[in-house]
Motif scaffolding. Structure first.
Motif, PDB file in Angstrom:
ATOM      1  N   VAL A   1       0.835  -1.205   0.000  1.00 41.07           N
ATOM      2  CA  VAL A   1       0.000   0.000   0.000  1.00 41.07           C
ATOM      3  C   VAL A   1       0.870   1.255   0.000  1.00 41.07           C
ATOM      4  CG1 VAL A   1      -1.671   1.319   1.360  1.00 41.07           C
ATOM      5  CG2 VAL A   1      -2.011  -1.103   1.029  1.00 41.07           C
ATOM      6  N   THR A   2       1.972   1.234   0.746  1.00 41.81           N
ATOM      7  CA  THR A   2       2.880   2.376   0.756  1.00 41.81           C
ATOM      8  C   THR A   2       3.476   2.602  -0.631  1.00 41.81           C
ATOM      9  OG1 THR A   2       3.405   1.936   3.078  1.00 41.81           O
ATOM     10  CG2 THR A   2       4.926   3.358   1.862  1.00 41.81           C
ATOM     11  N   LEU A   3       3.890   1.531  -1.299  1.00 43.16           N
ATOM     12  CA  LEU A   3       4.391   1.645  -2.668  1.00 43.16           C
ATOM     13  C   LEU A   3       3.315   2.177  -3.605  1.00 43.16           C
ATOM     14  CD1 LEU A   3       6.518  -1.606  -3.090  1.00 43.16           C
ATOM     15  CD2 LEU A   3       7.342   0.746  -3.100  1.00 43.16           C
ATOM     16  N   ASN A   4       2.075   1.727  -3.408  1.00 41.28           N
ATOM     17  CA  ASN A   4       0.975   2.210  -4.240  1.00 41.28           C
ATOM     18  C   ASN A   4       0.797   3.714  -4.089  1.00 41.28           C
ATOM     19  OD1 ASN A   4       0.539  -0.401  -5.037  1.00 41.28           O
ATOM     20  ND2 ASN A   4      -1.275  -0.712  -3.783  1.00 41.28           N
ATOM     21  N   VAL A   5       0.868   4.199  -2.857  1.00 43.20           N
ATOM     22  CA  VAL A   5       0.725   5.642  -2.621  1.00 43.20           C
ATOM     23  C   VAL A   5       1.839   6.402  -3.339  1.00 43.20           C
ATOM     24  CG1 VAL A   5       0.881   7.433  -0.834  1.00 43.20           C
ATOM     25  CG2 VAL A   5      -0.583   5.443  -0.474  1.00 43.20           C
ATOM     26  N   LEU A   6       3.068   5.932  -3.209  1.00 39.88           N
ATOM     27  CA  LEU A   6       4.195   6.613  -3.863  1.00 39.88           C
ATOM     28  C   LEU A   6       4.075   6.569  -5.387  1.00 39.88           C
ATOM     29  CD1 LEU A   6       7.094   5.355  -1.558  1.00 39.88           C
ATOM     30  CD2 LEU A   6       5.984   7.610  -1.545  1.00 39.88           C
ATOM     31  N   LEU A   7       3.712   5.414  -5.923  1.00 32.77           N
ATOM     32  CA  LEU A   7       3.531   5.297  -7.371  1.00 32.77           C
ATOM     33  C   LEU A   7       2.408   6.194  -7.869  1.00 32.77           C
ATOM     34  CD1 LEU A   7       3.972   1.447  -7.808  1.00 32.77           C
ATOM     35  CD2 LEU A   7       5.387   3.214  -8.881  1.00 32.77           C
ATOM     36  N   LEU A   8       1.324   6.267  -7.121  1.00 38.02           N
ATOM     37  CA  LEU A   8       0.197   7.102  -7.539  1.00 38.02           C
ATOM     38  C   LEU A   8       0.534   8.587  -7.460  1.00 38.02           C
ATOM     39  CD1 LEU A   8      -2.637   4.953  -6.039  1.00 38.02           C
ATOM     40  CD2 LEU A   8      -2.406   5.581  -8.453  1.00 38.02           C
ATOM     41  N   LEU A   9       1.349   8.979  -6.505  1.00 37.13           N
ATOM     42  CA  LEU A   9       1.803  10.376  -6.459  1.00 37.13           C
ATOM     43  C   LEU A   9       2.633  10.702  -7.705  1.00 37.13           C
ATOM     44  CD1 LEU A   9       2.753  10.739  -2.688  1.00 37.13           C
ATOM     45  CD2 LEU A   9       0.899  11.923  -3.891  1.00 37.13           C
ATOM     46  N   ALA A  10       3.538   9.796  -8.073  1.00 35.61           N
ATOM     47  CA  ALA A  10       4.363  10.016  -9.260  1.00 35.61           C
ATOM     48  C   ALA A  10       3.513  10.008 -10.529  1.00 35.61           C
ATOM     49  CB  ALA A  10       5.451   8.952  -9.345  1.00 35.61           C
ATOM     50  N   LEU A  11       2.621   9.026 -10.647  1.00 34.42           N
ATOM     51  CA  LEU A  11       1.764   8.953 -11.835  1.00 34.42           C
ATOM     52  C   LEU A  11       0.838  10.165 -11.923  1.00 34.42           C
ATOM     53  CD1 LEU A  11       0.891   5.155 -11.827  1.00 34.42           C
ATOM     54  CD2 LEU A  11       2.152   6.388 -13.599  1.00 34.42           C
ATOM     55  N   GLY A  12       0.286  10.567 -10.784  1.00 32.97           N
ATOM     56  CA  GLY A  12      -0.582  11.750 -10.772  1.00 32.97           C
ATOM     57  C   GLY A  12       0.162  12.987 -11.231  1.00 32.97           C
ATOM     58  N   ALA A  13       1.414  13.130 -10.798  1.00 30.22           N
ATOM     59  CA  ALA A  13       2.210  14.285 -11.225  1.00 30.22           C
ATOM     60  C   ALA A  13       2.470  14.247 -12.737  1.00 30.22           C
ATOM     61  CB  ALA A  13       3.533  14.310 -10.461  1.00 30.22           C
ATOM     62  N   ILE A  14       2.796  13.062 -13.253  1.00 31.36           N
ATOM     63  CA  ILE A  14       3.028  12.923 -14.698  1.00 31.36           C
ATOM     64  C   ILE A  14       1.757  13.251 -15.469  1.00 31.36           C
ATOM     65  CG2 ILE A  14       3.451  11.239 -16.549  1.00 31.36           C
ATOM     66  CD1 ILE A  14       5.342   9.797 -14.549  1.00 31.36           C
ATOM     67  N   TRP A  15       0.638  12.666 -15.037  1.00 33.54           N
ATOM     68  CA  TRP A  15      -0.602  12.863 -15.770  1.00 33.54           C
ATOM     69  C   TRP A  15      -1.140  14.284 -15.622  1.00 33.54           C
ATOM     70  CZ3 TRP A  15      -2.509   7.561 -13.649  1.00 33.54           C
ATOM     71  CH2 TRP A  15      -1.935   6.549 -14.407  1.00 33.54           C
ATOM     72  N   ALA A  16      -0.919  14.928 -14.488  1.00 33.79           N
ATOM     73  CA  ALA A  16      -1.328  16.333 -14.323  1.00 33.79           C
ATOM     74  C   ALA A  16      -0.504  17.220 -15.256  1.00 33.79           C
ATOM     75  CB  ALA A  16      -1.152  16.769 -12.873  1.00 33.79           C
TER      76      ALA A  16
ATOM     77  N   GLN B   1      -0.310  20.361 -20.303  1.00 33.37           N
ATOM     78  CA  GLN B   1       0.375  20.584 -21.565  1.00 33.37           C
ATOM     79  C   GLN B   1      -0.525  20.320 -22.767  1.00 33.37           C
ATOM     80  OE1 GLN B   1       3.955  18.316 -21.913  1.00 33.37           O
ATOM     81  NE2 GLN B   1       4.510  19.154 -23.899  1.00 33.37           N
ATOM     82  N   PHE B   2      -1.298  19.228 -22.745  1.00 39.23           N
ATOM     83  CA  PHE B   2      -2.061  18.818 -23.929  1.00 39.23           C
ATOM     84  C   PHE B   2      -3.556  19.095 -23.842  1.00 39.23           C
ATOM     85  CE2 PHE B   2       1.575  15.796 -23.735  1.00 39.23           C
ATOM     86  CZ  PHE B   2       2.263  16.280 -24.832  1.00 39.23           C
ATOM     87  N   ARG B   3      -4.092  19.272 -22.643  1.00 40.63           N
ATOM     88  CA  ARG B   3      -5.534  19.501 -22.425  1.00 40.63           C
ATOM     89  C   ARG B   3      -6.389  18.393 -23.044  1.00 40.63           C
ATOM     90  NH1 ARG B   3      -5.941  23.231 -18.436  1.00 40.63           N
ATOM     91  NH2 ARG B   3      -4.567  24.951 -18.877  1.00 40.63           N
ATOM     92  N   SER B   4      -5.942  17.168 -22.880  1.00 44.16           N
ATOM     93  CA  SER B   4      -6.639  16.008 -23.431  1.00 44.16           C
ATOM     94  C   SER B   4      -7.561  15.396 -22.373  1.00 44.16           C
ATOM     95  CB  SER B   4      -5.593  14.975 -23.866  1.00 44.16           C
ATOM     96  OG  SER B   4      -6.174  13.715 -24.040  1.00 44.16           O
ATOM     97  N   LYS B   5      -8.753  14.959 -22.805  1.00 46.56           N
ATOM     98  CA  LYS B   5      -9.665  14.291 -21.869  1.00 46.56           C
ATOM     99  C   LYS B   5      -9.059  12.989 -21.355  1.00 46.56           C
ATOM    100  CE  LYS B   5     -13.897  13.724 -23.125  1.00 46.56           C
ATOM    101  NZ  LYS B   5     -15.182  13.599 -23.819  1.00 46.56           N
ATOM    102  N   HIS B   6      -8.282  12.345 -22.170  1.00 44.50           N
ATOM    103  CA  HIS B   6      -7.655  11.088 -21.763  1.00 44.50           C
ATOM    104  C   HIS B   6      -6.700  11.314 -20.592  1.00 44.50           C
ATOM    105  CE1 HIS B   6      -6.084   7.037 -22.181  1.00 44.50           C
ATOM    106  NE2 HIS B   6      -4.866   7.538 -22.150  1.00 44.50           N
ATOM    107  N   THR B   7      -5.842  12.314 -20.692  1.00 43.49           N
ATOM    108  CA  THR B   7      -4.910  12.574 -19.592  1.00 43.49           C
ATOM    109  C   THR B   7      -5.643  13.087 -18.359  1.00 43.49           C
ATOM    110  OG1 THR B   7      -4.415  14.760 -20.501  1.00 43.49           O
ATOM    111  CG2 THR B   7      -2.901  12.968 -21.052  1.00 43.49           C
ATOM    112  N   LEU B   8      -6.726  13.831 -18.558  1.00 42.31           N
ATOM    113  CA  LEU B   8      -7.534  14.258 -17.409  1.00 42.31           C
ATOM    114  C   LEU B   8      -8.146  13.039 -16.717  1.00 42.31           C
ATOM    115  CD1 LEU B   8      -8.849  16.444 -15.662  1.00 42.31           C
ATOM    116  CD2 LEU B   8     -10.717  16.528 -17.346  1.00 42.31           C
ATOM    117  N   GLY B   9      -8.628  12.088 -17.507  1.00 41.34           N
ATOM    118  CA  GLY B   9      -9.192  10.863 -16.938  1.00 41.34           C
ATOM    119  C   GLY B   9      -8.159  10.085 -16.151  1.00 41.34           C
TER     120      GLY B   9
END
Length: 133
Positions: free
Chosen positions: A44-59, A64-72
């Motif tokens: 669960v701790t790894l999941n939190v860290l991975l989701l923080l990193a993924l959220g930052a990438i996707w945000a 940058q692109f204003r795509s609905k896919h990246t917003l999703g």
């Protein structure tokens, strides 16, 4: 014996198991949880860290692109982050549930929770690998 138990016993041609026999058969699985709670907490701790990193990438990609896919993907990461943060809080911080999880949750339940958390970690690692590229 309930109607479903009787129906299944008649279909399979075997006598139904009594609740005491089921409890006896499952007793080893309900014993000391061993390492499973630790594996679940680490996952669960790894999941939190991975989701923080993924959220930052996707945000960043959304801005940058204003795509609905990246917003999703960003909203997905926020919701999954909330779920994992809540699980981590319950496993380690909450005064009532942390004690209950540490002492009274059967080993079978811990194994099931651990398996779900580890599968989620594997899925998030794959998403991180794909997103980082």
């Amino acid at each position: 014996m309930g109607p479903w138990t009787a129906a299944i016993a008649s279909i399979t041609g075997t006598p139904p198991l009594s609740p005491s026999r089921v409890a006896t058969a499952l007793a080893p699985l309900q014993a000391d949880p061993g390492i499973w709670p630790t594996v679940a907490r680490i996952s669960v701790t790894l999941n939190v860290l991975l989701l923080l990193a993924l959220g930052a990438i996707w945000a960043r990609n959304y801005w940058q692109f204003r795509s609905k896919h990246t917003l999703g993907l960003f909203v997905f990461s926020l919701l999954l982050l909330a779920e994992n943060a809540l699980a981590l809080y319950y496993y380690m911080v909450d005064p009532t549930l942390a004690g209950w999880f540490a002492t009274e949750v059967p080993a079978l339940a811990w194994r099931a929770m651990m398996l779900l958390h580890v599968l989620e970690t594997v899925a998030l690692l794959f998403l991180a690998w794909v997103s980082w590229d």
